[in-house]
Design a protein around this motif. Structure first.
Motif, PDB file in Angstrom:
ATOM      1  N   ILE A  92      40.193  35.181  43.720  1.00 55.51           N
ATOM      2  CA  ILE A  92      39.914  35.987  42.960  1.00 55.51           C
ATOM      3  C   ILE A  92      41.139  35.980  41.744  1.00 55.51           C
ATOM      4  O   ILE A  92      40.912  35.682  40.380  1.00 55.51           O
ATOM      5  N   TRP A  96      40.554  34.557  38.148  1.00 58.77           N
ATOM      6  CA  TRP A  96      41.094  35.477  36.657  1.00 58.77           C
ATOM      7  C   TRP A  96      42.036  34.931  35.793  1.00 58.77           C
ATOM      8  O   TRP A  96      41.992  34.698  34.532  1.00 58.77           O
ATOM      9  N   THR A  99      40.317  32.260  33.954  1.00 52.56           N
ATOM     10  CA  THR A  99      39.452  32.743  32.661  1.00 52.56           C
ATOM     11  C   THR A  99      40.320  32.940  31.476  1.00 52.56           C
ATOM     12  O   THR A  99      39.689  32.630  30.278  1.00 52.56           O
TER      13      THR A  99
ATOM     14  N   SER B  13      45.629  41.387  29.506  1.00 51.31           N
ATOM     15  CA  SER B  13      45.667  40.338  30.369  1.00 51.31           C
ATOM     16  C   SER B  13      46.774  39.096  29.950  1.00 51.31           C
ATOM     17  O   SER B  13      47.326  38.329  31.045  1.00 51.31           O
TER      18      SER B  13
END
Lengths: 301, 275
Positions: A92, A96, A99, B13
């Motif tokens: 994961i 992540w 991306t 992020s």
């Protein structure tokens, strides 16, 4: 006339086969001597009481003894904790990160890819010894920082007890395991056909939908590969254990690979150690087969 | 379209990405700076984030041990593995990709099965075997077994499949024999694969621990990673000395990786994603 053609074709075929084996010979030689032969010997000698002085057939006694051996059972348990803990997190986490990274400009992309590959390149020994220092009870920077932040009020011996040591092991394993998955995910995300995702967006799909409906199925083969190699690597966790805790305190952080090494090269119980190797190989085989079964049928080849 | 709108998700992020990246860089930073710290600085109550005094004392202590010998051994072992892997894998990968011959499918599935098996499982019999060949505790023992693992064959096969058959046909019509065709036509076409595989094998062998640990014993036969592990065993809390050893092992290999990063990442991505 036609038999002539067949004969000629046959001759060409035979000649092709001969040539092919000339080219394969060096690789095959190394493979047979240093991989296939030891594998066969390992399985064979696992049925023997095999030490420096003894070589006696004992059937499946080594295997029976394994399951009565508390340290072995403990090692299997620790190994499974490490595998079950690391595989989902690595998968994961690297997906992540990938991306975020994959649609950056090429400089930033290379930079971040290199950053996450850095612990792999630095090498397990260097990585483990520096983390050992970071976790050190008296001289480690972790205790200093956590005390400064008021999270702990006295120095913790992170590696001195099982429940914290296993977290230290998982942390280090994570930093050394995500490098290759990130490289693979960045490559396969970059290969996704732009027109597909753009068409979906024009049709009003949210980026979440685009991810689940288009990107996730497309990168499924990469995910399968990542899961399988991470599983294999986690099962074989050795350098980390030996250098960080040396299996201690009192074998509480031992893994199958560590205990195998201990039996073979400290106690010289070769047959017993080889039985462990066979059990480990079977465990890995079962896990990989399950992963292929569960994830493989979701892949459109 | 990807020059995205700055959504909150993107902002958070990206910040997380930077924070996590620092965690990944920190150990390397800590090795380098630690190697130059004085013993007092390392034992101090308040750790120095940046060395106040740059000292060579750790390296002086390091080279009391045969650290250059360890370094040289690592170079020899990695270099020899690299050459042998590239040579054997390119020949095997080429015929597996381009020739149809009896036993091809069987051989290929055998290589696949071996890849899936854990290689450390065979180490005990491997040590016995190598001992019986009188090679235990020589550098050969750390080189030859690593050549048997078929990863390189897959990588080469992936690349070789992209070579147009007409090229080899043409070379044959020009009167070249099989070996000449391989050397003059195939090898140049496989250049990117050689680059990737060479770096990959070099880095892996340099950083290998387990195989070298069971094969090399005498202090003068160790590689740098084994040497550092030995130092840790002998001077467990002399972190400065241990970091100096770790730096000697890690800095050259990181430099090689940074220099060849693109060839390397493309290679492993291609070898794995398609294979």
């Amino acid at each position: 006339m036609s038999t002539n053609i067949f004969a000629r074709e046959h001759k060409i075929q035979a000649q092709q086969t001969r040539v092919s084996y000339y080219f394969l010979l060096p690789a095959l030689l190394f493979f047979v001597v240093f991989v296939a032969l030891p594998m066969g010997m390992g399985v064979y000698t696992s049925f023997f009481k095999y030490t420096m002085s003894e070589f006696k057939f004992i059937g499946i006694d080594n295997y029976l003894n394994l399951f009565k051996d508390e340290i072995f059972v403990r090692s299997v348990k620790n190994t499974l904790i490490i595998v079950v803990g690391s595989v989902p997190i690595v998968t994961i986490f690297s997906l992540w990160l990938a991306t975020i990274i994959y649609n950056m400009n090429s400089f930033s992309r290379s930079f971040f890819r290199a950053v996450y590959y850095l612990p792999v390149v630095t090498g397990s020994v260097a990585v483990v010894v520096v983390w050992k220092w970071i976790f050190d009870r008296y001289y480690g920077i972790l205790n200093f920082v956590l005390q400064g932040l008021g999270i702990i009020n006295k120095n913790v011996a992170w590696l001195g007890q099982v429940d914290t040591a296993i977290w230290c092991i998982l942390t280090i394993l994570l930093t050394t395991s995500v490098g290759q998955p990130i490289v693979l995910y960045v490559a396969s995300l970059g290969n996704i056909d732009r027109s597909l995702t753009e068409a979906a967006e024009v049709d009003g799909a949210t980026s979440f939908q685009v991810f689940w409906r288009i990107k996730w199925p497309t990168i499924m083969p990469t995910t399968l590969y990542v899961v399988v190699i991470t599983t294999i690597n986690s099962f074989q966790c050795f350098a980390l254990i030996q250098l960080l805790t040396n299996g201690g305190p009192a074998f509480s952080t031992s893994t199958v690979m560590f205990y195998l090494y201990h039996n073979a090269f400290k106690l010289f119980e070769y047959g017993y150690a080889n039985a462990m190797g066979v059990v480990l190989a079977i465990l890995i085989g079962v896990f990989s087969a399950l992963q292929f079964k569960v994830m493989g049928n979701k892949i459109d080849y | 379209m990807d020059k995205a709108k700055l959504t909150p998700y993107r902002l958070i992020s990206t910040l997380l990405l930077v924070a996590v990246s620092l965690t990944f860089i920190f150990p390397f930073y800590w090795i380098i700076t630690g190697a130059f710290k004085t013993r007092d600085a390392i034992m101090a109550k308040i750790p120095e984030f940046f060395p106040s005094v740059w000292s060579m004392e750790n390296f002086d202590k390091l080279f009391i041990n045969p650290a250059w010998q360890w370094f040289a051994n690592a170079v020899i072992v990695s270099f020899a593995s690299m050459i042998l892997v590239c040579l054997t894998a390119s020949m095997a990968g080429y015929v597996l990709a381009k020739k149809r011959f009896a036993g091809r499918a069987l051989l290929f599935s055998m290589f696949v099965a071996a890849m899936a098996l854990p290689k450390q499982v065979v180490l005990v019999p491997l040590v016995n075997l190598v001992s019986s060949m009188n090679m235990h505790d020589t550098l050969w023992a750390a080189i030859l077994p690593s050549v048997g693992w078929p990863f390189g064959i897959f990588l080469m096969k992936q690349f070789a499949e992209g070579i147009p058959g007409s090229l080899m046909e043409a070379s044959r019509i020009d009167g070249a024999n099989e070996w000449q065709t391989f050397v003059q036509i195939v090898v140049p076409m496989l250049k990117p694969a050689f680059g990737a595989l060479a770096i990959f094998t070099f880095i892996n062998t340099w950083n290998d621990y387990f195989l070298q640990l069971v094969m090399l014993v005498k202090r003068s036969n160790l590689t740098i990673s084994l040497g550092v592990a030995t130092l840790q065993g002998e001077y467990s809390t002399d972190y400065g000395l241990i970091m100096a050893g770790a730096a000697l092992g890690a800095v050259p290999i990181v430099a090689i990786f940074v220099a060849f990063q693109n060839a390397f990442t493309q290679g492993i991505a291609l070898g794995a994603v398609k294979g």
